[in-house]
Design an enzyme around this catalytic site. Sequence first.
Site, PDB file in Angstrom:
ATOM      1  N   SER A   1     -14.707   7.511 -34.555  1.00 42.44           N
ATOM      2  CA  SER A   1     -14.453   7.085 -35.939  1.00 42.44           C
ATOM      3  C   SER A   1     -14.436   5.563 -35.970  1.00 42.44           C
ATOM      4  CB  SER A   1     -13.080   7.605 -36.405  1.00 42.44           C
ATOM      5  OG  SER A   1     -12.678   6.935 -37.588  1.00 42.44           O
TER       6      SER A   1
ATOM      7  N   THR B   1     -11.187  27.323 -33.318  1.00 39.04           N
ATOM      8  CA  THR B   1     -10.001  28.055 -32.840  1.00 39.04           C
ATOM      9  C   THR B   1      -9.976  29.496 -33.362  1.00 39.04           C
ATOM     10  OG1 THR B   1      -8.668  27.256 -34.687  1.00 39.04           O
ATOM     11  CG2 THR B   1      -8.569  25.976 -32.639  1.00 39.04           C
TER      12      THR B   1
ATOM     13  N   ASN C   1     -17.049  17.335 -31.377  1.00 34.52           N
ATOM     14  CA  ASN C   1     -16.778  17.009 -32.778  1.00 34.52           C
ATOM     15  C   ASN C   1     -15.387  17.439 -33.242  1.00 34.52           C
ATOM     16  OD1 ASN C   1     -17.610  16.782 -35.833  1.00 34.52           O
ATOM     17  ND2 ASN C   1     -16.961  18.911 -35.531  1.00 34.52           N
TER      18      ASN C   1
ATOM     19  N   LYS D   1      -9.549   7.829 -30.745  1.00 34.36           N
ATOM     20  CA  LYS D   1     -10.959   7.532 -31.026  1.00 34.36           C
ATOM     21  C   LYS D   1     -11.438   6.320 -30.218  1.00 34.36           C
ATOM     22  CE  LYS D   1     -11.690  10.916 -33.963  1.00 34.36           C
ATOM     23  NZ  LYS D   1     -12.504  12.071 -33.541  1.00 34.36           N
TER      24      LYS D   1
ATOM     25  N   TYR E   1      -4.486   8.573 -34.007  1.00 34.19           N
ATOM     26  CA  TYR E   1      -5.916   8.850 -34.219  1.00 34.19           C
ATOM     27  C   TYR E   1      -6.768   7.679 -33.718  1.00 34.19           C
ATOM     28  CZ  TYR E   1      -9.973  10.470 -37.028  1.00 34.19           C
ATOM     29  OH  TYR E   1     -11.201  10.908 -37.454  1.00 34.19           O
TER      30      TYR E   1
HETATM   31  P1  NDP Z   1     -12.644  19.164 -40.482  1.00 33.07           P
HETATM   32  O1  NDP Z   1     -11.164  19.153 -40.556  1.00 33.07           O
HETATM   33  O2  NDP Z   1     -13.436  19.459 -41.706  1.00 33.07           O
HETATM   34  O3  NDP Z   1     -13.121  20.197 -39.321  1.00 33.07           O
HETATM   35  C1  NDP Z   1     -12.543  20.130 -38.051  1.00 33.07           C
HETATM   36  C2  NDP Z   1     -13.209  21.143 -37.151  1.00 33.07           C
HETATM   37  O4  NDP Z   1     -12.585  21.079 -35.843  1.00 33.07           O
HETATM   38  C3  NDP Z   1     -13.049  22.568 -37.632  1.00 33.07           C
HETATM   39  O5  NDP Z   1     -14.245  23.287 -37.354  1.00 33.07           O
HETATM   40  C4  NDP Z   1     -11.893  23.096 -36.791  1.00 33.07           C
HETATM   41  O6  NDP Z   1     -12.002  24.482 -36.655  1.00 33.07           O
HETATM   42  C5  NDP Z   1     -12.141  22.372 -35.456  1.00 33.07           C
HETATM   43  N1  NDP Z   1     -10.958  22.256 -34.615  1.00 33.07           N
HETATM   44  C6  NDP Z   1      -9.787  21.628 -34.901  1.00 33.07           C
HETATM   45  N2  NDP Z   1      -8.936  21.723 -33.884  1.00 33.07           N
HETATM   46  C7  NDP Z   1      -9.575  22.428 -32.899  1.00 33.07           C
HETATM   47  C8  NDP Z   1      -9.203  22.850 -31.606  1.00 33.07           C
HETATM   48  N3  NDP Z   1      -8.000  22.585 -31.078  1.00 33.07           N
HETATM   49  N4  NDP Z   1     -10.117  23.559 -30.880  1.00 33.07           N
HETATM   50  C9  NDP Z   1     -11.327  23.866 -31.397  1.00 33.07           C
HETATM   51  N5  NDP Z   1     -11.735  23.476 -32.620  1.00 33.07           N
HETATM   52  C10 NDP Z   1     -10.860  22.778 -33.373  1.00 33.07           C
HETATM   53  O7  NDP Z   1     -13.043  17.754 -39.863  1.00 33.07           O
HETATM   54  P2  NDP Z   1     -14.313  16.810 -40.121  1.00 33.07           P
HETATM   55  O8  NDP Z   1     -15.545  17.616 -40.176  1.00 33.07           O
HETATM   56  O9  NDP Z   1     -13.997  15.881 -41.201  1.00 33.07           O
HETATM   57  O10 NDP Z   1     -14.281  15.959 -38.762  1.00 33.07           O
HETATM   58  C11 NDP Z   1     -15.074  16.253 -37.636  1.00 33.07           C
HETATM   59  C12 NDP Z   1     -14.947  15.125 -36.642  1.00 33.07           C
HETATM   60  O11 NDP Z   1     -15.373  13.904 -37.258  1.00 33.07           O
HETATM   61  C13 NDP Z   1     -13.515  14.889 -36.150  1.00 33.07           C
HETATM   62  O12 NDP Z   1     -13.539  14.534 -34.792  1.00 33.07           O
HETATM   63  C14 NDP Z   1     -13.057  13.719 -37.002  1.00 33.07           C
HETATM   64  O13 NDP Z   1     -12.044  12.987 -36.368  1.00 33.07           O
HETATM   65  C15 NDP Z   1     -14.343  12.937 -37.134  1.00 33.07           C
HETATM   66  N6  NDP Z   1     -14.375  12.022 -38.258  1.00 33.07           N
HETATM   67  C16 NDP Z   1     -14.231  12.489 -39.542  1.00 33.07           C
HETATM   68  C17 NDP Z   1     -14.250  11.588 -40.598  1.00 33.07           C
HETATM   69  C18 NDP Z   1     -14.115  12.015 -42.038  1.00 33.07           C
HETATM   70  O14 NDP Z   1     -13.994  11.143 -42.889  1.00 33.07           O
HETATM   71  N7  NDP Z   1     -14.143  13.290 -42.356  1.00 33.07           N
HETATM   72  C19 NDP Z   1     -14.422  10.156 -40.374  1.00 33.07           C
HETATM   73  C20 NDP Z   1     -14.563   9.780 -38.996  1.00 33.07           C
HETATM   74  C21 NDP Z   1     -14.535  10.697 -37.991  1.00 33.07           C
HETATM   75  P3  NDP Z   1     -10.775  25.499 -36.860  1.00 33.07           P
HETATM   76  O15 NDP Z   1      -9.755  24.846 -37.720  1.00 33.07           O
HETATM   77  O16 NDP Z   1     -11.404  26.704 -37.456  1.00 33.07           O
HETATM   78  O17 NDP Z   1     -10.338  25.730 -35.469  1.00 33.07           O
END
Ligand code: NDP
Length: 247
Positions: free
Chosen positions: A142, A37, A90, A159, A155
């Site tokens: 997830s 974003t 992602n 998922k 969530y």
């Molecule tokens: P983070 O919160 O570390 O990162 C999330 C990312 O998504 C950031 O780069 C953020 O960028 C981006 N993002 C969020 N909202 C938007 C939007 N509306 N448009 C564009 N980009 C967006 O999350 P994780 O790395 O932990 O998670 C990544 C994925 O893995 C997710 O789908 C999560 O549900 C899934 N997951 C994570 C787990 C965990 O334990 N961490 C477990 C299972 C699944 P910015 O804020 O700069 O826009």
Amino acid sequence: MLLKDKIAIVTGGSRGIGLEVAKTLAGQGAHVVIVSTKLENSQRVAGELTQEFSVPTLGLQADVADEGSVQAMIKAVMDQWGRIDVLVNNAGITRDNLLLRLSVEDWQAVLNTNLNSVFFTTKAVLRPMMKQRYGRIVNIASVVGLMGNPGQANYAAAKAGIMGFSKTVAREYGGKGITCNVVAPGFIETDMIGSLPKDYLDNIIQNIPQQRLGTPKDVANLVLFLASDLSSYITGEVVRVDGGMRM
Ligand code: NDP
């Protein structure tokens, strides 16, 4: 080089799992598009990847929950490179609360960002991928979508929705050279779980056969496999990366 000169989009590529996925794909020769974003974050990461891996990259701003924003982002990639080989959905958020206290706003925010986004991006890349008769779509869900989790009805619904959606994409476009698979991580060390209390996480770790949280690299390695030709006869699959937690 498993992805030499392939064009790969990673939504939420600015940090956490998405950042590690972007690095791993760039390390295999892909031209990576970082989407978040915040334009400055996307461009900063894209610049770092180009420096580290000597591949062309693009840093773009988009809100994946907004169809117009997604369409503009896909158009920018097509204008730059004229094809899209890999899409990694992602980007994701959490807005946790017990169901009785869950507001409509928090329900909708999570459904919009985690599930509607996957519909918008996938629909937008299908035409170029069909024309190429080649595409790899990898959706990050997830284990919560498989097992539920107290406080995460929104969530878990999003998922689980990704899983049904992806199997349908796999069926509709399997004959066009497009695969669509789901990665279901367990608990991975990123900002997303950073706010969870230590005793909660300690309790979780006790129930993971491998006795540790996952790392973004654990997830990125599987995404690389599903984004490459090593997995060409695998589609509609849900693969867990959870240290055995949900077996
Ligand atoms: P983070 O919160 O570390 O990162 C999330 C990312 O998504 C950031 O780069 C953020 O960028 C981006 N993002 C969020 N909202 C938007 C939007 N509306 N448009 C564009 N980009 C967006 O999350 P994780 O790395 O932990 O998670 C990544 C994925 O893995 C997710 O789908 C999560 O549900 C899934 N997951 C994570 C787990 C965990 O334990 N961490 C477990 C299972 C699944 P910015 O804020 O700069 O826009």
